[in-house]
Design a protein around this motif. Structure first.
Motif, PDB file in Angstrom:
ATOM      1  N   MET A  27       1.330  -1.587  -0.066  1.00 33.40           N
ATOM      2  CA  MET A  27      -0.001   0.179   0.316  1.00 33.40           C
ATOM      3  C   MET A  27       0.682   1.293   0.108  1.00 33.40           C
ATOM      4  SD  MET A  27      -1.137   2.666   2.503  1.00 33.40           S
ATOM      5  CE  MET A  27      -1.087   1.951   4.056  1.00 33.40           C
ATOM      6  N   CYS A  28       1.919   1.338   0.542  1.00 33.68           N
ATOM      7  CA  CYS A  28       2.986   2.368   0.732  1.00 33.68           C
ATOM      8  C   CYS A  28       2.898   2.562  -0.808  1.00 33.68           C
ATOM      9  CB  CYS A  28       3.705   1.931   1.826  1.00 33.68           C
ATOM     10  SG  CYS A  28       3.395   2.164   3.303  1.00 33.68           S
ATOM     11  N   GLU A  29       3.447   2.000  -1.683  1.00 38.46           N
ATOM     12  CA  GLU A  29       3.907   2.004  -2.706  1.00 38.46           C
ATOM     13  C   GLU A  29       2.766   3.033  -3.326  1.00 38.46           C
ATOM     14  OE1 GLU A  29       6.503   1.181  -4.101  1.00 38.46           O
ATOM     15  OE2 GLU A  29       7.605   0.102  -2.829  1.00 38.46           O
ATOM     16  N   ILE A  30       1.855   3.522  -3.024  1.00 34.81           N
ATOM     17  CA  ILE A  30       0.776   3.837  -3.781  1.00 34.81           C
ATOM     18  C   ILE A  30       0.995   5.611  -3.936  1.00 34.81           C
ATOM     19  CG2 ILE A  30      -1.589   5.356  -3.996  1.00 34.81           C
ATOM     20  CD1 ILE A  30      -2.342   2.050  -2.564  1.00 34.81           C
ATOM     21  N   GLU A  31       1.640   6.766  -4.055  1.00 33.62           N
ATOM     22  CA  GLU A  31       1.849   7.859  -4.393  1.00 33.62           C
ATOM     23  C   GLU A  31       1.091   8.574  -3.468  1.00 33.62           C
ATOM     24  OE1 GLU A  31       4.562  10.318  -5.159  1.00 33.62           O
ATOM     25  OE2 GLU A  31       4.932   8.399  -5.765  1.00 33.62           O
ATOM     26  N   LEU A  32       1.591   8.852  -2.490  1.00 32.36           N
ATOM     27  CA  LEU A  32       0.452   9.977  -1.750  1.00 32.36           C
ATOM     28  C   LEU A  32       1.935  11.198  -0.933  1.00 32.36           C
ATOM     29  CD1 LEU A  32      -0.998   7.705   0.684  1.00 32.36           C
ATOM     30  CD2 LEU A  32      -2.199   9.150  -1.054  1.00 32.36           C
ATOM     31  N   PRO A  33       1.227  12.185  -1.269  1.00 34.53           N
ATOM     32  CA  PRO A  33       1.976  13.506  -0.904  1.00 34.53           C
ATOM     33  C   PRO A  33       2.141  13.630   0.796  1.00 34.53           C
ATOM     34  CG  PRO A  33      -0.060  14.409  -1.005  1.00 34.53           C
ATOM     35  CD  PRO A  33       0.189  13.602  -0.933  1.00 34.53           C
ATOM     36  N   ASP A  34       3.979  13.772   0.914  1.00 33.21           N
ATOM     37  CA  ASP A  34       4.545  14.489   1.685  1.00 33.21           C
ATOM     38  C   ASP A  34       3.977  12.985   3.286  1.00 33.21           C
ATOM     39  OD1 ASP A  34       6.644  15.001   3.435  1.00 33.21           O
ATOM     40  OD2 ASP A  34       4.898  16.817   4.476  1.00 33.21           O
ATOM     41  N   SER A  35       4.790  12.015   2.504  1.00 37.41           N
ATOM     42  CA  SER A  35       4.464  10.438   3.105  1.00 37.41           C
ATOM     43  C   SER A  35       5.608  10.076   3.866  1.00 37.41           C
ATOM     44  CB  SER A  35       4.232   9.421   2.009  1.00 37.41           C
ATOM     45  OG  SER A  35       3.825   8.118   2.870  1.00 37.41           O
ATOM     46  N   GLU A  36       4.654   9.765   5.122  1.00 39.33           N
ATOM     47  CA  GLU A  36       5.942   9.141   6.227  1.00 39.33           C
ATOM     48  C   GLU A  36       5.187   8.164   6.936  1.00 39.33           C
ATOM     49  OE1 GLU A  36       9.092  11.418   8.533  1.00 39.33           O
ATOM     50  OE2 GLU A  36       7.191  12.619   8.655  1.00 39.33           O
ATOM     51  N   LEU A  37       6.142   6.659   7.536  1.00 33.80           N
ATOM     52  CA  LEU A  37       5.631   5.577   7.965  1.00 33.80           C
ATOM     53  C   LEU A  37       6.269   5.432   9.204  1.00 33.80           C
ATOM     54  CD1 LEU A  37       7.691   3.945   4.955  1.00 33.80           C
ATOM     55  CD2 LEU A  37       4.782   4.876   5.503  1.00 33.80           C
ATOM     56  N   GLU A  63      -5.268  16.750   1.605  1.00 31.79           N
ATOM     57  CA  GLU A  63      -5.720  18.226   1.062  1.00 31.79           C
ATOM     58  C   GLU A  63      -5.973  19.815   2.105  1.00 31.79           C
ATOM     59  OE1 GLU A  63      -8.396  17.372  -2.114  1.00 31.79           O
ATOM     60  OE2 GLU A  63      -7.672  15.518  -2.000  1.00 31.79           O
ATOM     61  N   GLY A  64      -6.441  19.673   3.387  1.00 30.42           N
ATOM     62  CA  GLY A  64      -6.662  20.906   3.505  1.00 30.42           C
ATOM     63  C   GLY A  64      -5.126  21.451   4.485  1.00 30.42           C
ATOM     64  N   GLU A  65      -6.176  20.980   5.671  1.00 26.75           N
ATOM     65  CA  GLU A  65      -4.332  21.539   6.564  1.00 26.75           C
ATOM     66  C   GLU A  65      -4.376  19.798   7.669  1.00 26.75           C
ATOM     67  OE1 GLU A  65      -4.732  24.422   9.794  1.00 26.75           O
ATOM     68  OE2 GLU A  65      -5.526  25.905   7.799  1.00 26.75           O
ATOM     69  N   GLY A  66      -3.040  20.340   8.092  1.00 23.75           N
ATOM     70  CA  GLY A  66      -2.981  18.287   9.259  1.00 23.75           C
ATOM     71  C   GLY A  66      -2.052  17.868   8.137  1.00 23.75           C
ATOM     72  N   TYR A  67      -2.369  16.783   8.539  1.00 24.71           N
ATOM     73  CA  TYR A  67      -2.017  15.118   8.226  1.00 24.71           C
ATOM     74  C   TYR A  67      -3.040  14.175   8.374  1.00 24.71           C
ATOM     75  CZ  TYR A  67       2.589  17.291   7.624  1.00 24.71           C
ATOM     76  OH  TYR A  67       4.353  17.885   7.431  1.00 24.71           O
ATOM     77  N   ASN A  68      -3.460  13.303   7.598  1.00 21.72           N
ATOM     78  CA  ASN A  68      -4.117  12.278   6.712  1.00 21.72           C
ATOM     79  C   ASN A  68      -3.283  10.954   7.794  1.00 21.72           C
ATOM     80  OD1 ASN A  68      -6.842  13.231   6.212  1.00 21.72           O
ATOM     81  ND2 ASN A  68      -6.236  12.888   4.288  1.00 21.72           N
TER      82      ASN A  68
END
Length: 126
Positions: A27-37, A63-68
């Motif tokens: 799943m981590c291979e899916i491109e997501l912005p500013d990603s950390e594990l 997309e808004g503020e913060g992180y998912n």
């Protein structure tokens, strides 16, 4: 593509811990912005019960503020072997993350233990 639902379809309490890690890393291979594990473990109390969490988390810019955060929390009953073990490791590289998990004492102890519960969800850290 709904990442959380895809993970829920692939992971159950019958899925071996090694396979859960592989599915998470895939799943981590899916491109997501500013990603950390994040690899996080420890005993947490909810209601009257103490349970042990073996958590695989992917955090990325919202997309808004913060992180998912996408959580795959593998839950075990507490035991004398793991009660004192806890960690919080942030890693940016998938291979390094997988190696961190595989080389951990927690993984060595829990890899063949029956899983009590699986919690897969996402949340916003705003």
């Amino acid at each position: 593509m709904d990442i959380v639902n895809s993970l829920k379809e692939k992971i159950t309490t019958k899925t071996p811990l090694s396979e859960i890690l592989d599915i998470f890393c895939e799943m981590c291979e899916i491109e997501l912005p500013d990603s950390e594990l994040l690899f996080e473990t420890g005993v947490y109390s909810y209601a009257c019960d103490e349970i042990y969490y073996f958590s695989l988390v992917r955090q990325y810019e919202a997309e808004g503020e913060g992180y998912n955060q996408i959580h795959v929390d593998v839950v075990y009953p507490t035991s004398y072997e793991i009660d004192e073990l806890s960690r919080t490791d942030w890693v940016e590289n998938i291979d390094e993350f997988k190696q961190t998990v595989l080389s951990s004492e927690e993984y060595s102890i829990l890899k063949y233990e029956p899983i009590y519960n699986i919690e897969i969800y996402d949340n916003n850290t705003e």
